[in-house]
Design a protein around this motif. Structure first.
Motif, short mmCIF file in Angstrom:
data_model
loop_
_atom_site.label_atom_id
_atom_site.label_comp_id
_atom_site.label_asym_id
_atom_site.label_seq_id
_atom_site.Cartn_x
_atom_site.Cartn_y
_atom_site.Cartn_z
N ALA A 258 38.12 43.80 49.15
CA ALA A 258 38.28 42.64 48.28
C ALA A 258 37.97 41.38 49.07
N CYS A 259 37.65 40.32 48.37
CA CYS A 259 37.29 39.07 49.05
C CYS A 259 38.20 37.93 48.62
N PRO A 260 39.31 37.76 49.30
CA PRO A 260 40.14 36.58 49.00
C PRO A 260 39.34 35.33 49.40
N ASP A 261 39.55 34.24 48.66
CA ASP A 261 38.67 33.10 48.90
C ASP A 261 39.40 31.80 49.26
N MET A 262 40.64 31.91 49.71
CA MET A 262 41.34 30.67 50.08
C MET A 262 42.18 30.92 51.32
N ASN A 263 42.63 29.82 51.93
CA ASN A 263 43.69 29.98 52.91
C ASN A 263 44.91 29.21 52.44
N LYS A 264 45.93 29.17 53.26
CA LYS A 264 47.18 28.64 52.72
C LYS A 264 47.14 27.13 52.52
N ASP A 265 46.11 26.48 53.04
CA ASP A 265 45.98 25.04 52.81
C ASP A 265 45.01 24.75 51.66
N CYS A 266 44.72 25.77 50.88
CA CYS A 266 43.84 25.62 49.74
C CYS A 266 42.39 25.40 50.12
N ALA A 267 42.02 25.58 51.38
CA ALA A 267 40.61 25.40 51.76
C ALA A 267 39.84 26.64 51.33
N PHE A 268 38.58 26.43 50.95
CA PHE A 268 37.75 27.57 50.56
C PHE A 268 37.29 28.30 51.80
N VAL A 269 37.55 29.58 51.85
CA VAL A 269 37.05 30.40 52.95
C VAL A 269 36.48 31.66 52.34
N LYS A 270 35.77 32.41 53.15
CA LYS A 270 35.28 33.69 52.66
C LYS A 270 35.88 34.78 53.53
N SER A 271 36.94 35.36 53.07
CA SER A 271 37.62 36.39 53.84
C SER A 271 37.38 37.75 53.21
N TYR A 272 37.73 38.76 53.99
CA TYR A 272 37.57 40.13 53.47
C TYR A 272 38.80 40.95 53.79
N LEU A 273 39.09 41.85 52.89
CA LEU A 273 40.16 42.82 53.13
C LEU A 273 39.53 44.19 52.98
N LEU A 274 39.71 45.03 53.99
CA LEU A 274 39.17 46.38 53.91
C LEU A 274 40.32 47.36 54.03
N LEU A 275 40.29 48.35 53.20
CA LEU A 275 41.34 49.36 53.27
C LEU A 275 40.70 50.70 53.61
N THR A 276 41.18 51.28 54.73
CA THR A 276 40.73 52.64 55.06
C THR A 276 41.96 53.53 55.07
N LYS A 277 41.73 54.82 55.39
CA LYS A 277 42.87 55.74 55.40
C LYS A 277 43.88 55.37 56.46
N GLU A 278 43.39 54.73 57.54
CA GLU A 278 44.28 54.45 58.66
C GLU A 278 44.86 53.04 58.67
N MET A 279 44.07 52.11 58.18
CA MET A 279 44.54 50.73 58.35
C MET A 279 44.01 49.78 57.30
N LEU A 280 44.65 48.59 57.32
CA LEU A 280 44.18 47.49 56.50
C LEU A 280 43.53 46.48 57.45
N VAL A 281 42.28 46.16 57.21
CA VAL A 281 41.58 45.20 58.07
C VAL A 281 41.50 43.87 57.34
N ILE A 282 41.96 42.84 58.01
CA ILE A 282 41.88 41.51 57.42
C ILE A 282 40.88 40.70 58.21
N ILE A 283 39.82 40.28 57.56
CA ILE A 283 38.84 39.44 58.23
C ILE A 283 38.99 38.04 57.65
N ASP A 284 39.60 37.17 58.42
CA ASP A 284 39.91 35.85 57.90
C ASP A 284 38.74 34.89 58.09
N GLY A 285 38.31 34.29 57.03
CA GLY A 285 37.18 33.37 57.08
C GLY A 285 37.55 32.08 57.77
#
Lengths: 205, 778
Positions: free
Chosen positions: B28-55
């Protein structure tokens, strides 16, 4: 729905006189008593006093509230009058108990500055409504309007259907646009836009 | 789960993390950070882990709303993104929290922590990711339903539906005669609305005269002057124009200039005149409507039930238009048309009597055609209009009633019905086309024949006589052509006159209608009412010959609660209507604190009585405005307190726009229970001495009903309350109960007394208790 043997209310039973004799029925009795207990809570607004409350942001990113010796680990703050009075009357609700209202903040400015900043940041996120500073581009095609605008957060592109209630006028000059994804954008004062931008906008209103 | 391919740059990064693309279960691609700035982040879910790629926050970031698809790929450079891996064993649950315009995802487990922020458009894909996570962690739970919810469309746009504008035109003739007490002719009364505009109207009239004059000059210039004087080199024209020598070209130039100036003048004056007309007519319409609306406000309820609401609306909106069009647009036109006609005829006769007679010979024929035959075309237009209206109604019916049609499986019948209606529209259209083709062709034929006739007669006269010149003939042709339009206009105006007079009469009927319920000359102000109600020998009926109550008496002590029970049509609502003086009783009296309500000023009576009825009406406006309807000066705190008392505060706070939510006509739709609670809040804020609850909790669920009842019980403290209910459980707090049947009290007493009586009340109570017991509610 029948509250079978619910715990009797702690107090407030006498605050609510149940007039009329009512049928003599034990279950009914309990029911009424329970309602009477909830009654106080249901009918009175608690206004939060700065002295009683301790707001803080946890590592979790949620706001926690300590009040009357009780700790709410996750509270959400809602604006009661989001447009007409965004900084006053904020409803503080317990996110861990069905968003029950803990109380209302009458004026955020009465609270310590740090609390004010914290709550405001959370409100900004919750009521995320970028302000349109400049209209870069408007296109109408087949009833769908595509817009490119510059907001305080950067450039935004979005689309909305022109025939629905997407464009909301509030007051004389304030305009809200809701796009297809229910994101909202606002123009606080239409007359502050350039004539060209206003013309672009006029076609939509 | 439908999988989208990963963006190319992201796929490379993912590979460098040692994750194969096939291992990714959800993304999934969340598109904000906590200060309401637009970012392009990614969340990847595999069998082992959750990967958060913060824009990274980048001023060049462009926010693209979900429906517009992804941003151009070159902008999604993830090489500088902050990458965080969370092993799945550290996570117990991934949860979403819906904010109002945004959302956030947080985890529970080793820590509780917000992991990402996103705008509302991303909610669906975030939900799919959390559902996939739940499926992975706890395979047996109903994760699918959550996923389903993610794909489900959010609420559709609340489209504003208006009932078919199918308002019956028929008016109550007898009523009209009864009410019209003003003897001034309608047409004269109408002119009173023009009075404030007399200077503007004079200006309009002058404009018309100027245009008419210019129009009269034109044929003379283009015919007689151009042909007979300049082209035939008549020296007289040079003398008139004070031109020396033989310079006919100069004269021609002057005449052409004069003709052009005439046309230009016509244009300028027309613009001015249209502007003036617009100002006057809009003002007249506004005044008329205001008068009608003001008068409607004073009329009692009975009037609104007699005259159908639809008809009333048509009157206020359309009739004012029709009337003003006549008096502002058509009347000056009418005068000017007559002026043009008469002066044209006079000029024609003064130029040449024989030719004038010849020109007017065939005129009656065109008049006949536009006066007698053209109206048939209008009949056909009316027919088509009605057919179209039926079509609209059918369509509207089917769209608003789509659910009912589907539930009963009546689609084929509805389609058949629609086809029939549609056929009628087509038939009407064909009729119009046929007739108008015939009419237009024959009309222009007659017109051309009459022109031809003048040409023929004129040419004959030119050939045979000395004194009629070619130019004069042309002038005549011009005048005849100019007469056609005024004639057509006049015929049309006379037809519209009838329409407009009808419309005006209908408007004046409302303006003149006298409210039957008015303040007595020495009406009392009820300042500190106690709230005792007494009915003494009351007789009342909506129709004089069908009484609802006959010799009806009872008394409600101040501060008590009276429950009114009875079947539909027993007169319960009528009872509260006459107590609040919506209708006047025919005989007997109703007293509040011993004072006849006819002696209490309506204002203070209404202030002391508030009603929450089964039909809730929501005005267009915000929720706060609706609650404060009876007390516009209420503070925000009072509004909130009233809403809280009516158990409405919580649902209002949950609306994205809170108390500022716009409701009513095109705004957000509220459920029956929500509307009910709003109207209770409205009554609470009004803080009346007498509270009337007419099935106030009929359209809410049992639990809400109890909540509302608790608030109502608290509310009825120190107040006289009349409560009407079908559900007897609603009346559990009543001090005293009456059972109404056919306008008579058949049983009365406290709950126990009535139960002991073993009559209707007891039977109803038992029936309802049994019914509820069957449902397991009681």
């Amino acid at each position: 729905m029948a509250p079978m043997g619910g715990p009797p209310p702690a107090g407030g039973r006498n605050n609510m006189p149940m007039r009329g004799p009512g049928p003599v029925n034990t279950q009914e009795e309990i029911d009424l008593a329970r309602l009477a207990g909830r009654c106080d809570e249901m009918m009175q607004i608690r206004y939060l006093e700065p002295a009683d409350c301790e707001f803080a942001e946890k590592d979790s990113g949620f706001i926690q509230l300590k009040i009357d010796g009780k700790l709410y680990a996750h509270v959400d703050v809602y604006r009661v009058f989001p447009y007409t009075n965004p900084a006053e009357y904020l409803s503080v609700r317990d996110a861990e108990d069905a968003f029950r209202e803990i109380g209302i903040i009458r004026q955020l400015s009465a609270f310590p500055e740090e609390t004010g900043r914290l709550i405001e940041r959370h409100l900004k996120l919750r009521y995320f409504t970028p302000e349109i500073k400049e209209i870069l581009f408007v296109r109408r095609r087949a009833g769908v309007v595509t817009m490119k605008v510059r907001t305080e957060y950067g450039e935004c592109r979005f689309a909305f259907r022109n025939n629905s209630n997407a464009v909301i006028r509030l007051g004389e000059n304030r305009v809200f646009i809701q796009d297809m994804d229910e994101n909202r954008y606002q123009i606080p004062d239409v007359t502050k836009l350039t004539i060209r931008e206003q013309k672009k906008l006029d076609a939509l209103l | 789960m439908d999988k989208k391919p990963l963006p190319k740059k992201l796929a490379e990064t993912v590979q460098s993390l040692g994750i194969a693309e096939g291992q990714i279960i959800a993304f999934a691609c969340p598109d904000m950070n906590k200060d309401c700035a637009f970012v392009k982040s990614y969340l990847l879910l595999t069998k082992e882990m959750l990967v958060i790629i913060d824009g990274k926050v980048n001023p060049g970031n462009v926010f693209v709303s979900g429906s517009l698809g992804e941003a151009p790929e070159e902008k999604t450079d993830v090489s500088e993104h902050e990458i965080r891996k969370i092993p799945l064993e550290d996570l117990d649950a991934l949860k979403l929290s819906s904010q109002i315009r945004t959302g956030l995802m947080y985890c529970e487990g080793r820590t509780t922590e917000v992991l990402s922020y996103f705008t509302i458009a991303r909610y669906g894909e975030m939900l799919q990711l959390t559902a996939a996570f739940t499926q992975l962690k706890h395979p047996q739970t109903g994760a699918e339903t959550e996923g389903e919810r993610g794909r489900r469309r959010r609420r559709p746009d609340a489209a504003a539906r208006r009932p078919g504008e199918d308002a019956p035109e028929e008016t109550a003739e007898t009523e009209k005669k009864l009410r019209s007490r003003e003897h001034l002719p309608v047409s004269l009364r109408l002119f009173s609305y023009l009075k404030p505009h007399r200077f503007r109207l004079m200006l309009v009239f002058l404009c018309y005269v100027a245009v008419a004059a210019c129009n009269l000059v034109w044929p003379y210039l283009s015919g007689t002057v151009l042909y007979d004087q300049i082209m035939s080199r008549d020296p007289a024209i040079l003398k008139t124009l004070h031109i020396q020598g033989n310079r006919f070209i100069l004269a021609l130039g002057l005449v052409v200039l004069g003709m052009a100036a005439a046309k230009f003048l016509i244009m300028v004056i027309s613009i001015l005149q249209n502007l003036l007309n617009a100002v006057i007519s809009n003002h007249v319409i506004m005044t008329l409507r205001n008068d009608v609306f003001a008068s409607m406000g004073e009329l009692e309820l009975r009037y609104f039930q007699n005259a159908q609401t639809g008809t009333l609306m048509v009157r206020v909106l359309q009739d004012a238009n029709i009337v003003s069009r006549l008096i502002v647009d058509e009347m000056p036109g009418c005068i000017i048309n007559i002026f043009t006609l008469v002066s044209t005829v006079v000029i024609m006769f003064s130029l040449d009597v024989k030719l004038a007679l010849a020109s007017l010979l065939l005129l009656p024929l065109t008049v006949f055609m536009s006066a007698k035959i053209r109206p048939r075309l209008h009949v056909l237009f009316g027919k088509r209009h009605r057919a179209e209206r039926r079509l609209n109604t059918a369509l509207n019916d089917n769209i608003t009633g789509a659910r009912v049609v589907k539930v009963f499986g009546k689609e084929p019948e509805e389609i058949k019905k629609f086809e029939n209606t549609n056929q009628k529209v087509q038939d009407a259209e064909v009729d119009i086309t046929k007739f108008s083709a015939l009419f237009n062709a024959s009309y222009s034929f007659v017109e051309e024949m009459s022109t031809l006739f003048i040409w023929a007669v004129g040419a004959y006269l030119v050939l045979r006589t000395e004194y009629i010149s070619y130019g004069l003939l042309l002038t005549f042709i011009g005048y005849v052509a100019q007469m056609n339009r005024p004639i057509q206009d006049l015929v049309r105006i006379f037809r519209q006159w009838v329409d407009s007079m009808n419309a005006a009469e209908r408007l004046f009927e409302i303006i003149d209608a006298q409210p039957q319920i008015t303040d007595a000359p020495d009406a009392l102000e009820l300042d500190h009412a106690r709230g005792e109600i007494e009915l003494r020998n009351v007789c009342f009926g909506y129709e004089p010959n069908i009484p609802v109550f006959e010799d009806f008496s009872f008394k409600v002590p101040a501060g008590s609660m009276l429950g009114i029970v009875g079947r539909s049509g027993a007169g319960k609502t009528t009872l509260v209507n006459i107590i609040s003086r919506m209708y006047e009783v025919d005989k007997g009296s109703i007293r509040i604190d011993g004072v006849d309500i006819r002696d209490i000023s309506l204002k203070s009576l209404r202030k002391n009585i508030a009603m929450v009825s089964q039909e809730t009406y929501i005005f267009i406006g915000t929720i706060a405005e609706n609650i404060a309807y009876a007390k516009p000066e209420a503070t925000r705190e009072e509004i909130i307190a009233a809403a809280k008392l009516a158990s409405a505060h919580d649902f209002i706070c949950k609306l994205p726009d809170g108390y500022d939510t716009v409701i009513g006509a095109s705004g957000r739709n509220l459920s029956g229970g929500e509307r009910q609670r709003l109207s209770i809040a409205r009554a609470v804020l009004a803080d009346p001495k007498i509270l009337i609850l007419d099935e106030a909790t009929a359209s809410v669920d049992t639990e809400t009903e109890r909540a509302i009842q608790t608030s109502l019980a608290a509310l009825s403290k120190n107040r006289t309350t009349l409560s009407i209910a079908h559900r007897l459980s609603t009346l559990r707090d009543a001090d005293y109960l009456i059972v109404l049947e056919h306008g008579k009290i058949t049983e009365q007493g406290t709950h126990e007394e009535l139960m002991r009586l073993n009559g209707t009340y007891c039977m109803l109570k038992e029936l309802q208790t049994n019914a509820l017991a069957l449902k397991g509610l009681e």
